[in-house]
Design an enzyme around this catalytic site. Structure first.
Site, PDB file in Angstrom:
ATOM      1  N   LYS A 121     -99.369  21.455 -89.654  1.00 34.27           N
ATOM      2  CA  LYS A 121     -99.228  22.862 -90.031  1.00 34.27           C
ATOM      3  C   LYS A 121    -100.580  23.558 -89.897  1.00 34.27           C
ATOM      4  CE  LYS A 121     -97.430  25.496 -94.034  1.00 34.27           C
ATOM      5  NZ  LYS A 121     -96.874  25.318 -95.397  1.00 34.27           N
ATOM      6  N   SER A 202     -92.795  27.567 -96.300  1.00 35.74           N
ATOM      7  CA  SER A 202     -93.667  28.109 -95.272  1.00 35.74           C
ATOM      8  C   SER A 202     -93.901  27.155 -94.106  1.00 35.74           C
ATOM      9  CB  SER A 202     -95.013  28.495 -95.890  1.00 35.74           C
ATOM     10  OG  SER A 202     -95.678  27.360 -96.428  1.00 35.74           O
ATOM     11  N   SER A 226     -92.034  24.629 -99.881  1.00 42.61           N
ATOM     12  CA  SER A 226     -92.459  24.867 -98.503  1.00 42.61           C
ATOM     13  C   SER A 226     -92.355  23.662 -97.591  1.00 42.61           C
ATOM     14  CB  SER A 226     -93.888  25.414 -98.473  1.00 42.61           C
ATOM     15  OG  SER A 226     -93.905  26.742 -98.918  1.00 42.61           O
TER      16      SER A 226
END
Length: 539
Positions: A121, A202, A226
């Site tokens: 990420k 996210s 997330s």
């Protein structure tokens, strides 16, 4: 903003045929069950153990595997359905793979991840030629001064960091009215199970990339939901570890009391191997000190009888949000029983007592945590403070704020700091009602090994005008407590994935992995995505 060009790498046809035929004969049951959609060749959808076995036998190299994933990213992510899951590729990936191939040829194998591609990420610092931006144009082109501890662990384990994944900008802590999966730098990530549906966030890019077989493994991060929410909605496995099992050093933060990185993979086995690689005590992260000696042999937990004799609480106060999802999970409870688990209907206590205080803690920690990250990992960045980020967004509103604002950033800037009594009271409240008078209380009173519930709903239609339409989920109790949470594919509703969650007390990852693996192997609910433009509920 112009996007980077992605190079299509040529592949040897003879090698492709040989490795595909071999992996077809060695694929795990969970991988073989993923039958729908325009599939990649079987090797790309396979797991760590299958890919590693081929490399050990000389039928596959890391160089070839990396090249195939890069070609699939070019075909699926940047063209074709255009998922937009990968925000940047590592220009050194092919060289790293070749170096690891030479190590293997010389008899040096670092572990099960040797030569295996992984995506990170884009809030996880890598001291290389890639940016670490949290999706913000304010950090576009900013290279981290140091590796995150997690990135260093992966390099030491022999993994190939293939690139960075898109995310909800600033890990979805920018606006009260956001569009999950969108960032100013990366645009909108689309759901491979229906391109007009949201990936959740996210860790949107990590979820979509793993589902679409753009890499073997991915790392996401979670503050509250997330990892587990995009994993559930993208039909993959996600593990949100106990706070402190995995270091937070070098991860662009929201809040140190809840932030953690964790695995996002297609199978529980891969998640266990990835968690083992990234867990560890970090002298620069005090939260990992209590974790010394707590990390377990997660691969040893991968037992098909992992549910036998377990007493599991069905958290009924996390049902009732979506009838079709409830129906899927009710059917899967029979699988747990068939594998030897005893199920008890329960209600997790006091879940209504930390909603406001959780937000107070996150807003209070965000500014000092972010500024500490910038000072150490991006001292050369054009933004040094939260106020700088807010001002940058104001100056670049046409790009950064065309879909939503920055209310959370402004609120965080206004918070007095970590010495404020309101913050301290909120944190104490969170821990009291999520831990000793929450998860631990119900586990103790009912003599439970774990809790299960639907992870959340299905992916909602992405709405760039009105923002997210996500409903309630099961992430908050474990997130606020800092306790582990594993989600596993449990089926689909109108072609959209649904996840089943396993939650336990602190440091219970091995037990949860054992239960999740036993369920996965008995159910085999994962299906490959077919990349439809939409889904028809009446079909």
């Amino acid at each position: 903003m112009e996007r980077r060009d992605f190079v299509r790498l040529g592949l040897a046809a003879g090698t492709a045929a040989a490795t595909t035929a071999t992996i077809a004969g060695t694929a795990s049951a969970a991988t073989a069950a993923a039958t729908a959609g325009p599939a990649p060749d079987a090797i790309l959808d396979a797991g760590v153990r299958e890919q590693a076995a081929l490399m050990a036998s000389g039928k596959l190299t890391s160089t070839t595997l990396v090249a195939r994933y890069l070609a699939r990213i070019a075909a699926i992510d940047k063209a074709g359905p255009r998922l937009n899951a990968v925000i940047e590729l590592n220009p050194d990936a092919a060289r790293i793979a070749a170096d690891l191939d030479r190590e293997r040829q010389a008899g040096k194998v670092r572990g099960p991840l040797h030569g295996i591609p992984v995506l990170l990420k884009d809030n996880i610092a890598t001291a290389d030629r890639m940016s670490t931006s949290a999706g913000s144009l304010a950090l576009d082109g900013v290279r981290a001064a140091h590796d995150a501890f997690v990135a260093g662990r992966l390099r030491a384990a022999g993994a190939v960091i293939l690139g960075k994944t898109n995310l909800s900008e600033w890990a979805n802590m920018r606006s009260t009215h956001s569009v999950s999966g969108w960032s100013g730098r990366g645009g909108l990530t689309r759901n491979p199970y229906a391109l007009d549906r949201n990936t959740s966030g996210s860790s949107s890019g990590s979820g979509a990339a793993v589902a679409a077989a753009l890499a073997t493994l991915a790392i996401g991060t979670e503050t509250d939901g997330s990892i587990v929410s995009p994993a559930s909605i993208c039909g993959i496995v996600g593990i949100k570890p106990t706070l402190g099992l995995v270091s937070r050093s070098g991860i662009i933060p929201i809040a140190h009391s809840q932030d953690t990185a964790g695995p996002m993979t297609r199978t529980v086995a891969d998640a266990a191997l990835l968690l083992a690689a990234i867990a560890g005590t970090d002298p620069d992260d005090a939260a990992t000190q209590p974790a010394t000696g707590k990390a377990a042999d997660y691969a040893a937990a991968l037992r098909p009888d992992g549910l036998r004799g377990k007493r599991i609480g069905v958290a009924r106060n996390f049902f009732g949000n979506q009838a079709a999802v409830d129906a899927v999970i009710e059917a899967e409870l029979a699988v747990l029983k068939a594998q030897g688990a005893t199920l008890v209907d329960v209600r997790v206590p006091n879940v209504d007592k930390y909603g406001d205080s959780e937000l107070e803690v996150l807003l209070s920690e965000f500014r000092p945590d972010l500024e500490a990250y910038l000072a150490r990992y991006a001292p050369h960045a054009p933004v040094k403070t939260m106020a700088d980020v807010i001002a940058f967004n104001d100056r670049h509103a046409a790009q950064e704020m065309r879909l939503f604002g920055q209310e959370h950033l402004i609120s965080a800037q206004a918070r007095p700091g970590l010495e404020a009594q309101a913050y301290r009271d909120a944190l104490a409240n969170n821990h009291r009602y999520s831990r000793e008078e929450g998860i631990d209380q119900i586990l103790r009173e009912e003599k439970l090994d774990a809790l299960v519930a639907p992870t959340g709903g299905t992916g909602w239609l992405t709405d760039t005008i009105n923002g997210d339409h996500d409903g309630p989920g099961f992430s908050s109790p474990a997130a606020v407590a800092g306790y582990p949470h594993v989600t596993v594919p449990a089926g689909q509703v109108h072609g959209l994935p649904v996840g089943l969650s396993f939650v336990g007390t602190a440091w219970s990852e091995a037990a949860l992995i054992g239960m999740a693996y036993a369920y996965e192997q008995a159910s085999l609910r994962r299906r490959r995505p077919a990349f439809p433009a939409s889904v028809n509920p009446k079909a």
